[in-house]
Motif scaffolding. Structure first.
Motif, PDB file in Angstrom:
ATOM      1  N   ARG A 240       0.847  -1.190   0.000  1.00 24.27           N
ATOM      2  CA  ARG A 240       0.000   0.000   0.000  1.00 24.27           C
ATOM      3  C   ARG A 240       0.885   1.244   0.000  1.00 24.27           C
ATOM      4  O   ARG A 240       1.652   1.472   0.935  1.00 24.27           O
ATOM      5  CB  ARG A 240      -0.917  -0.005   1.226  1.00 24.27           C
ATOM      6  CG  ARG A 240      -2.045  -1.020   1.118  1.00 24.27           C
ATOM      7  CD  ARG A 240      -2.849  -1.103   2.399  1.00 24.27           C
ATOM      8  NE  ARG A 240      -3.206   0.215   2.928  1.00 24.27           N
ATOM      9  CZ  ARG A 240      -3.885   0.396   4.064  1.00 24.27           C
ATOM     10  NH1 ARG A 240      -4.272  -0.661   4.774  1.00 24.27           N
ATOM     11  NH2 ARG A 240      -4.169   1.614   4.493  1.00 24.27           N
ATOM     12  N   THR A 241       0.742   2.038  -1.044  1.00 25.34           N
ATOM     13  CA  THR A 241       1.545   3.249  -1.133  1.00 25.34           C
ATOM     14  C   THR A 241       1.175   4.258  -0.048  1.00 25.34           C
ATOM     15  O   THR A 241       2.014   5.070   0.357  1.00 25.34           O
ATOM     16  CB  THR A 241       1.396   3.914  -2.515  1.00 25.34           C
ATOM     17  OG1 THR A 241      -0.001   4.161  -2.774  1.00 25.34           O
ATOM     18  CG2 THR A 241       1.954   3.021  -3.609  1.00 25.34           C
ATOM     19  N   ASP A 242      -0.062   4.187   0.450  1.00 25.56           N
ATOM     20  CA  ASP A 242      -0.457   5.149   1.484  1.00 25.56           C
ATOM     21  C   ASP A 242       0.220   4.847   2.816  1.00 25.56           C
ATOM     22  O   ASP A 242       0.171   5.673   3.740  1.00 25.56           O
ATOM     23  CB  ASP A 242      -1.988   5.169   1.652  1.00 25.56           C
ATOM     24  CG  ASP A 242      -2.543   3.841   2.146  1.00 25.56           C
ATOM     25  OD1 ASP A 242      -1.994   2.781   1.781  1.00 25.56           O
ATOM     26  OD2 ASP A 242      -3.540   3.860   2.892  1.00 25.56           O
ATOM     27  N   ARG A 243       0.866   3.678   2.930  1.00 30.91           N
ATOM     28  CA  ARG A 243       1.587   3.357   4.162  1.00 30.91           C
ATOM     29  C   ARG A 243       3.102   3.362   3.946  1.00 30.91           C
ATOM     30  O   ARG A 243       3.860   3.035   4.855  1.00 30.91           O
ATOM     31  CB  ARG A 243       1.143   1.996   4.700  1.00 30.91           C
ATOM     32  CG  ARG A 243      -0.322   1.961   5.089  1.00 30.91           C
ATOM     33  CD  ARG A 243      -0.659   0.796   5.993  1.00 30.91           C
ATOM     34  NE  ARG A 243      -0.489  -0.496   5.358  1.00 30.91           N
ATOM     35  CZ  ARG A 243      -0.888  -1.657   5.894  1.00 30.91           C
ATOM     36  NH1 ARG A 243      -1.484  -1.665   7.074  1.00 30.91           N
ATOM     37  NH2 ARG A 243      -0.713  -2.792   5.250  1.00 30.91           N
ATOM     38  N   ALA A 244       3.530   3.724   2.744  1.00 32.74           N
ATOM     39  CA  ALA A 244       4.962   3.756   2.441  1.00 32.74           C
ATOM     40  C   ALA A 244       5.560   5.083   2.918  1.00 32.74           C
ATOM     41  O   ALA A 244       4.917   6.131   2.862  1.00 32.74           O
ATOM     42  CB  ALA A 244       5.184   3.594   0.944  1.00 32.74           C
ATOM     43  N   VAL A 245       6.800   5.025   3.378  1.00 27.66           N
ATOM     44  CA  VAL A 245       7.501   6.220   3.842  1.00 27.66           C
ATOM     45  C   VAL A 245       8.161   6.899   2.646  1.00 27.66           C
ATOM     46  O   VAL A 245       9.039   6.324   1.994  1.00 27.66           O
ATOM     47  CB  VAL A 245       8.563   5.868   4.899  1.00 27.66           C
ATOM     48  CG1 VAL A 245       9.267   7.139   5.390  1.00 27.66           C
ATOM     49  CG2 VAL A 245       7.938   5.116   6.068  1.00 27.66           C
ATOM     50  N   THR A 246       7.722   8.106   2.337  1.00 23.01           N
ATOM     51  CA  THR A 246       8.312   8.849   1.224  1.00 23.01           C
ATOM     52  C   THR A 246       9.664   9.414   1.647  1.00 23.01           C
ATOM     53  O   THR A 246      10.017   9.452   2.831  1.00 23.01           O
ATOM     54  CB  THR A 246       7.411  10.014   0.793  1.00 23.01           C
ATOM     55  OG1 THR A 246       7.388  10.998   1.849  1.00 23.01           O
ATOM     56  CG2 THR A 246       5.993   9.537   0.500  1.00 23.01           C
ATOM     57  N   LEU A 247      10.418   9.873   0.654  1.00 25.25           N
ATOM     58  CA  LEU A 247      11.720  10.460   0.951  1.00 25.25           C
ATOM     59  C   LEU A 247      11.562  11.703   1.828  1.00 25.25           C
ATOM     60  O   LEU A 247      12.320  11.900   2.782  1.00 25.25           O
ATOM     61  CB  LEU A 247      12.448  10.794  -0.354  1.00 25.25           C
ATOM     62  CG  LEU A 247      13.847  11.399  -0.216  1.00 25.25           C
ATOM     63  CD1 LEU A 247      14.751  10.536   0.651  1.00 25.25           C
ATOM     64  CD2 LEU A 247      14.460  11.596  -1.600  1.00 25.25           C
TER      65      LEU A 247
END
Length: 727
Positions: free
Chosen positions: A411-418
């Motif tokens: 899930r991209t909504d739970r991924a840590v962005t840079l």
């Protein structure tokens, strides 16, 4: 269940029931909403009774759904044979790790095993019993989209990492039946899919039998020897015959030579695609070719269901062939404990605790940091200092698109962005410095940044000590069906780089991508950190490395070309009759006129915040033999004030062979942790079987004679060689 009971079960099955076991369909056929089942069933011409006789299911999500389908299936299946759930768990289930090409850059078999263990635990508690991993396709063409699923260009490393994945997924022999946090591993794609012509997906593979065996089959064999219980056929041809109908490949090599006794499954639709290939006129011939090749499960087409019964009745197919396939499938289900425990590890309550747990995310963060590769670090611009103001710019700066292809459940909504990773690092150090990390208000497009974004980026760059410029590919630009002829950065990103560089030359590029890229457009960057698609904890792990909490240790496992015109480019190329190295100023040698012969960043390359130096090689003798291996030793010094990890690599060249041998081949590697100023002695053992290769008669043995041996930090920068003799 005892083997005799499995065989008795087989004897009770009708031919129709047997053929059902040889078929795999997707989970939407088992939807609890009739209207959702109707379309797929009508499209394939299946009825309710048939789908309750089909042996395996693809792509079902979640423990509750798997249990619902299994319960319904068992109630309606005449012999109460459980179905089996499989899925595309490639680099994580919901806790997503770096893409395999990135994870391979760690050169850490332990990290590979950990990733597989985490994935197996999350997948099994969610109802899966088998995963379509590892992909063991050796790749030397970065245009191919599926390079992101591979571990690179080297057969030796490929085999070591594949073996680690299998052991991580499956555990020790017997664990599949006794420990329901394990899953069966499926080796793919057999065979040589990574050698498709032109790097174009689903394309032809054409090579000699000797090269196929000596280079491309080694990794698959290593995974099979590690105990993998399934193998998947590839889409491509091998020797002019599509793999799914290739009896020589599947029976003579896979079954007879490699001794594989597990389940062979086609890739999605590959049986019916024999018609498109032009080796089968219709479904009947496609089924005939595939069953004789030994394909046990047909995935998502119905050539077996439509035609095998008639083929048996006509005598074209011996029913014993079908029995052998069904027996292998039943044995796999038995190995997984499904007859006694049809729900196996599926558990809704444990699913909530295990999947995407803090413990698993911590593993992912640590492993991700190991996979990052520092390609350049001019004037030691990295690590960043907390006191510096940072302009975080570019299309990947705030993007959650960090998981990469085949992150099926990610899930991209739970991924840590840079951006999140850098700001969280700053806050953890001192809340007052979080404001030193600034970015644009408007998101930057991957292809054509707006004028306002470029203008704001330039203004921020002017007012910052350092620019961190996050560039690369959208995840849809790599993976299956995502081959590229142009592997440079998009023009809009290059224009942004140039605009920013005019006002602030202190640029650290962080790359998010699924393949080696041609990076000559950003030659002016002070630093380049290859982050790949780093997964769930990507932003945090990158921040750890950028600020020096973690010293980078990753090294690329696939060469980065100077230009796409060099492709395929790889370190272990064969020597030629006119090698460039012997006369670089001569015209009539093997070279280009407009670009060098060499990679921009060669196999095994990666920098550190430490500086490592290698001493002279020593050996325990002048030669080696079948009975007596030789030890090669070298002192490695961390000649810096920063603790670090070096990946020491052993390379060997066979100077004279029956078949032309590569200019060098990897034969060993070690991750070596060295404190600041520390020197340690590293030993490699070279055995006779390490230098065996496939000869013209397809036999595997070594040639007596002389060998050159090097040790170094990558395939280009090596020690002075020593010469050893094989008796």
């Amino acid at each position: 269940m005892e083997q005799s009971k499995i065989e008795d079960l087989l004897r009770q099955m009708t031919l129709e029931e047997k053929i059902g076991q040889l078929t795999q369909i997707t989970g939407d056929f088992y939807s609890d909403k009739a209207e959702e089942r109707t379309g797929p069933m009508s499209q394939l011409g299946l009825n309710e009774d048939q789908i309750m006789n089909i042996g395996t299911v693809l792509g079902v999500v979640g423990a509750a759904e798997c249990k619902r389908i299994q319960g319904q299936y068992m109630d309606r299946n005449r012999l109460h044979i459980p179905t089996m759930f499989m899925g595309d768990v490639i680099h994580g289930y919901e806790t997503i790790f770096p893409i395999p090409l990135g994870l391979a850059s760690s050169w850490d078999t332990g990290a590979f095993k950990e990733m597989a263990q985490v994935s197996a635990e999350e997948a099994s508690v969610s109802g899966l019993s088998a995963v379509f991993s590892p992909m063991v396709d050796l790749v030397r063409d970065p245009r191919w989209g599926r390079v992101m699923e591979s571990t690179g260009e080297d057969p030796f490393l490929n085999g070591k990492l594949a073996s680690a994945l299998v052991k991580g997924y499956q555990g020790e022999p017997g664990d599949l039946q006794d420990h329901f946090n394990k899953v069966a591993a499926c080796v793919k794609h057999f065979a040589a899919y990574g050698a498709v012509t032109g790097g174009r997906d689903y394309n032809t593979v054409d090579m000699s039998e000797q090269r196929l065996r000596d280079v491309y089959l080694r990794g698959y064999r290593a995974a099979i020897e590690a105990g993998a219980r399934l193998v998947m056929t590839s889409f491509n041809t091998v020797g002019g015959i599509p793999a799914t109908g290739n009896r020589h490949l599947m029976q003579d090599i896979l079954r007879d030579e490699f001794g594989f006794d597990g389940v062979l499954i086609s890739d999605f639709g590959a049986v019916k695609e024999l018609i498109s290939h032009g080796v089968a006129a219709d479904e009947t011939q496609a089924a005939d070719l595939s069953i004789h090749a030994g394909v046990d499960i047909e995935m998502m087409t119905l050539c077996y269901m439509h035609t095998l019964e008639a083929l048996v009745e006509s005598g074209a197919v011996d029913e014993r062939l079908i029995d052998a396939s069904v027996l292998r499938i039943l044995q796999l289900k038995n190995e997984l404990g499904l007859f006694e425990h049809p729900f196996r590890g599926a558990d809704e309550e444990r699913e909530k605790e295990v999947v995407f747990s803090e413990e698993h995310r911590a593993v992912a963060r640590r492993v991700t940091a190991e996979s990052l590769v520092l390609l350049r670090n001019n004037d030691s611009i990295l690590p960043l200092k907390e006191s510096q103001s940072v302009a975080l710019l570019g299309p990947a700066a705030q993007s959650p698109d960090v998981l990469g292809a085949w992150s099926w459940r990610g899930r991209t909504d739970r991924a840590v962005t840079l951006m999140q990773g850098l700001r969280e690092h700053a806050l953890a150090c001192d809340a007052s410095i979080a404001s030193k990390v600034r970015t644009t208000e408007e998101r930057c497009d991957y292809f054509i940044p707006t004028e306002s974004v470029v203008a704001e980026s330039v203004e921020l760059a002017k007012r910052s000590d350092v620019v961190v410029l996050a560039l690369g590919e959208l995840s849809t630009m790599s993976g299956e069906a995502s081959s590229r002829s142009n592997i440079r950065l998009p023009k809009g990103q290059v224009a942004l780089f140039n605009a920013v560089h005019q006002v602030n030359p202190h640029i650290v590029v962080v790359l998010f991508n699924g393949r080696p890229l041609d990076l000559h457009d950003i030659e002016a960057a002070d630093a380049i950190l290859e982050a790949w698609y780093p997964g769930t904890e990507g932003g945090s792990a990158i921040a750890d490395v950028l600020y020096g909490s973690v010293n980078p240790s990753g090294k690329v496992t696939m060469s980065f070309p100077e230009s796409a015109g060099q492709i395929p480019i790889y370190y272990d190329e064969d020597n030629t009759g006119r090698p460039y190295e012997q006369a670089p100023n001569e015209k009539y040698v093997s070279k280009y006129l407009d670009v060098s012969n060499y990679a921009a960043y060669p196999f095994g390359f990666g920098l550190s915040y430490s500086r490592f130096t290698y001493g002279s090689l020593e050996s325990s003798g002048n030669g080696f033999s079948t009975e007596h291996p030789v030890t090669i030793s070298v002192n490695i010094t961390n000649d810096s004030d920063v603790d670090g990890v070096e990946i020491a690599q052993l390379y060997v060249r066979d100077l004279v062979g029956e078949v032309v041998r590569p200019v060098k081949q990897l034969k060993g590697f070690q991750r070596v942790a060295l404190a600041a100023g520390e020197t340690t002695r590293v030993d490699f053992e070279l055995e006779e079987n390490d230098v065996r290769y496939v000869h013209l008669d397809d036999s595997m043995h070594s040639d007596p004679g002389d060998f050159l041996v090097w040790v170094g930090g990558n395939s280009r920068d090596l020690s002075e060689p020593i010469r050893l003799h094989l008796e």
